[in-house]
Design a protein around this motif. Sequence first.
Motif, mmCIF file in Angstrom:
data_model
loop_
_atom_site.group_PDB
_atom_site.id
_atom_site.type_symbol
_atom_site.label_atom_id
_atom_site.label_comp_id
_atom_site.label_asym_id
_atom_site.label_seq_id
_atom_site.Cartn_x
_atom_site.Cartn_y
_atom_site.Cartn_z
ATOM 1 N N ASN A 134 -14.716 7.717 30.421
ATOM 2 C CA ASN A 134 -13.314 7.927 30.079
ATOM 3 C C ASN A 134 -12.690 8.909 31.064
ATOM 4 O O ASN A 134 -13.301 9.908 31.421
ATOM 5 C CB ASN A 134 -13.166 8.465 28.657
ATOM 6 N N ARG A 135 -11.487 8.629 31.490
ATOM 7 C CA ARG A 135 -10.796 9.496 32.435
ATOM 8 C C ARG A 135 -9.343 9.677 32.017
ATOM 9 O O ARG A 135 -8.738 8.784 31.452
ATOM 10 C CB ARG A 135 -10.785 8.892 33.842
ATOM 11 N N SER A 136 -8.826 10.817 32.354
ATOM 12 C CA SER A 136 -7.393 11.065 32.262
ATOM 13 C C SER A 136 -6.873 11.097 33.692
ATOM 14 O O SER A 136 -7.414 11.824 34.525
ATOM 15 C CB SER A 136 -7.100 12.407 31.593
ATOM 16 N N ILE A 137 -5.878 10.311 33.948
ATOM 17 C CA ILE A 137 -5.324 10.235 35.298
ATOM 18 C C ILE A 137 -3.949 10.895 35.284
ATOM 19 O O ILE A 137 -3.075 10.510 34.509
ATOM 20 C CB ILE A 137 -5.220 8.779 35.775
ATOM 21 N N THR A 138 -3.791 11.879 36.132
ATOM 22 C CA THR A 138 -2.511 12.578 36.226
ATOM 23 C C THR A 138 -1.525 11.703 36.987
ATOM 24 O O THR A 138 -1.840 11.207 38.075
ATOM 25 C CB THR A 138 -2.688 13.923 36.958
ATOM 26 N N LEU A 139 -0.352 11.514 36.399
ATOM 27 C CA LEU A 139 0.698 10.741 37.045
ATOM 28 C C LEU A 139 1.678 11.704 37.696
ATOM 29 O O LEU A 139 2.025 12.735 37.118
ATOM 30 C CB LEU A 139 1.408 9.853 36.027
ATOM 31 N N PHE A 140 2.112 11.353 38.900
ATOM 32 C CA PHE A 140 2.991 12.226 39.663
ATOM 33 C C PHE A 140 4.366 11.604 39.837
ATOM 34 O O PHE A 140 4.497 10.389 39.974
ATOM 35 C CB PHE A 140 2.380 12.504 41.042
ATOM 36 N N CYS A 141 5.372 12.454 39.874
ATOM 37 C CA CYS A 141 6.746 12.011 40.110
ATOM 38 C C CYS A 141 6.824 11.425 41.519
ATOM 39 O O CYS A 141 6.405 12.077 42.483
ATOM 40 C CB CYS A 141 7.705 13.199 39.980
ATOM 41 N N PRO A 142 7.362 10.217 41.659
ATOM 42 C CA PRO A 142 7.448 9.605 42.988
ATOM 43 C C PRO A 142 8.466 10.302 43.895
ATOM 44 O O PRO A 142 8.440 10.126 45.109
ATOM 45 C CB PRO A 142 7.850 8.161 42.708
ATOM 46 N N THR A 143 9.331 11.123 43.320
ATOM 47 C CA THR A 143 10.339 11.814 44.114
ATOM 48 C C THR A 143 9.820 13.141 44.655
ATOM 49 O O THR A 143 9.917 13.418 45.848
ATOM 50 C CB THR A 143 11.614 12.073 43.282
ATOM 51 N N CYS A 144 9.242 13.973 43.780
ATOM 52 C CA CYS A 144 8.867 15.332 44.191
ATOM 53 C C CYS A 144 7.371 15.618 44.093
ATOM 54 O O CYS A 144 6.912 16.647 44.583
ATOM 55 C CB CYS A 144 9.640 16.359 43.376
ATOM 56 N N GLY A 145 6.596 14.751 43.446
ATOM 57 C CA GLY A 145 5.160 14.947 43.347
ATOM 58 C C GLY A 145 4.719 15.827 42.185
ATOM 59 O O GLY A 145 3.540 16.106 42.037
ATOM 60 N N ASN A 146 5.645 16.256 41.358
ATOM 61 C CA ASN A 146 5.305 17.085 40.203
ATOM 62 C C ASN A 146 4.601 16.230 39.151
ATOM 63 O O ASN A 146 4.794 15.020 39.082
ATOM 64 C CB ASN A 146 6.577 17.707 39.621
ATOM 65 N N SER A 147 3.792 16.864 38.310
ATOM 66 C CA SER A 147 3.064 16.117 37.286
ATOM 67 C C SER A 147 3.514 16.469 35.867
ATOM 68 O O SER A 147 2.895 16.032 34.908
ATOM 69 C CB SER A 147 1.562 16.381 37.427
ATOM 70 N N GLN A 148 4.568 17.230 35.739
ATOM 71 C CA GLN A 148 5.057 17.637 34.423
ATOM 72 C C GLN A 148 6.279 16.804 34.038
ATOM 73 O O GLN A 148 7.282 16.798 34.753
ATOM 74 C CB GLN A 148 5.430 19.126 34.430
ATOM 75 N N ASN A 186 2.454 5.032 40.478
ATOM 76 C CA ASN A 186 1.158 5.696 40.627
ATOM 77 C C ASN A 186 0.004 4.699 40.699
ATOM 78 O O ASN A 186 -1.154 5.078 40.529
ATOM 79 C CB ASN A 186 0.932 6.669 39.461
ATOM 80 N N SER A 187 0.296 3.437 40.933
ATOM 81 C CA SER A 187 -0.730 2.381 40.890
ATOM 82 C C SER A 187 -1.852 2.609 41.900
ATOM 83 O O SER A 187 -3.016 2.335 41.596
ATOM 84 C CB SER A 187 -0.103 1.009 41.101
ATOM 85 N N GLU A 188 -1.548 3.137 43.059
ATOM 86 C CA GLU A 188 -2.590 3.386 44.059
ATOM 87 C C GLU A 188 -3.581 4.438 43.543
ATOM 88 O O GLU A 188 -4.789 4.277 43.675
ATOM 89 C CB GLU A 188 -1.959 3.854 45.369
ATOM 90 N N ASN A 189 -3.072 5.491 42.943
ATOM 91 C CA ASN A 189 -3.903 6.543 42.351
ATOM 92 C C ASN A 189 -4.750 5.977 41.215
ATOM 93 O O ASN A 189 -5.944 6.253 41.120
ATOM 94 C CB ASN A 189 -2.996 7.673 41.845
ATOM 95 N N ILE A 190 -4.144 5.167 40.367
ATOM 96 C CA ILE A 190 -4.847 4.549 39.235
ATOM 97 C C ILE A 190 -5.948 3.619 39.735
ATOM 98 O O ILE A 190 -7.077 3.645 39.235
ATOM 99 C CB ILE A 190 -3.851 3.809 38.319
ATOM 100 N N GLU A 191 -5.645 2.808 40.745
ATOM 101 C CA GLU A 191 -6.628 1.881 41.300
ATOM 102 C C GLU A 191 -7.814 2.627 41.919
ATOM 103 O O GLU A 191 -8.960 2.196 41.794
ATOM 104 C CB GLU A 191 -5.974 0.961 42.335
ATOM 105 N N GLU A 192 -7.555 3.750 42.572
ATOM 106 C CA GLU A 192 -8.630 4.537 43.178
ATOM 107 C C GLU A 192 -9.555 5.105 42.109
ATOM 108 O O GLU A 192 -10.776 5.093 42.253
ATOM 109 C CB GLU A 192 -8.049 5.658 44.044
ATOM 110 N N LYS A 214 -11.693 2.297 40.785
ATOM 111 C CA LYS A 214 -12.744 1.983 41.756
ATOM 112 C C LYS A 214 -13.903 2.980 41.629
ATOM 113 O O LYS A 214 -15.068 2.586 41.633
ATOM 114 C CB LYS A 214 -12.168 2.024 43.171
ATOM 115 N N GLU A 215 -13.582 4.261 41.494
ATOM 116 C CA GLU A 215 -14.614 5.297 41.338
ATOM 117 C C GLU A 215 -15.430 5.068 40.060
ATOM 118 O O GLU A 215 -16.655 5.213 40.065
ATOM 119 C CB GLU A 215 -13.985 6.683 41.302
ATOM 120 N N ILE A 216 -14.752 4.710 38.981
ATOM 121 C CA ILE A 216 -15.441 4.464 37.714
ATOM 122 C C ILE A 216 -16.369 3.256 37.838
ATOM 123 O O ILE A 216 -17.512 3.286 37.374
ATOM 124 C CB ILE A 216 -14.428 4.286 36.564
#
Length: 85
Positions: free
Chosen positions: A7-21, A53-59, A62-64
């Motif tokens: 199980n993993r939690s994947i942090t999603l980032f704002c596509p504009t500024c990169g913030n995760s909040q 964030n699909s590229e981050n999710i796909e990576e 792949k690791e899992i």
Amino acid sequence: MDTEKYNRSITLFCPTCGNSQFSPVSSDDINSELQKCASCGREITRDELIKENSENIEEHAKEIKEEITRDITAKLKKRLSSMFK
């Protein structure tokens, strides 16, 4: 096999500024579809955020998959070696 290990939690980032909040736009519903970036104020739907964030999710996926493959291979080798002792 202990599936909780994968199980993993994947942090999603704002596509504009990169913030995760993010916070829901509608204060009465924490599961609001529309989210607002705490840094730049961009409002984005959950689906758009996931798509951006699909590229981050796909990576992470792949690791899992690689980890599962290594674990299964190791278990099979261990079982086979114990069977042919």
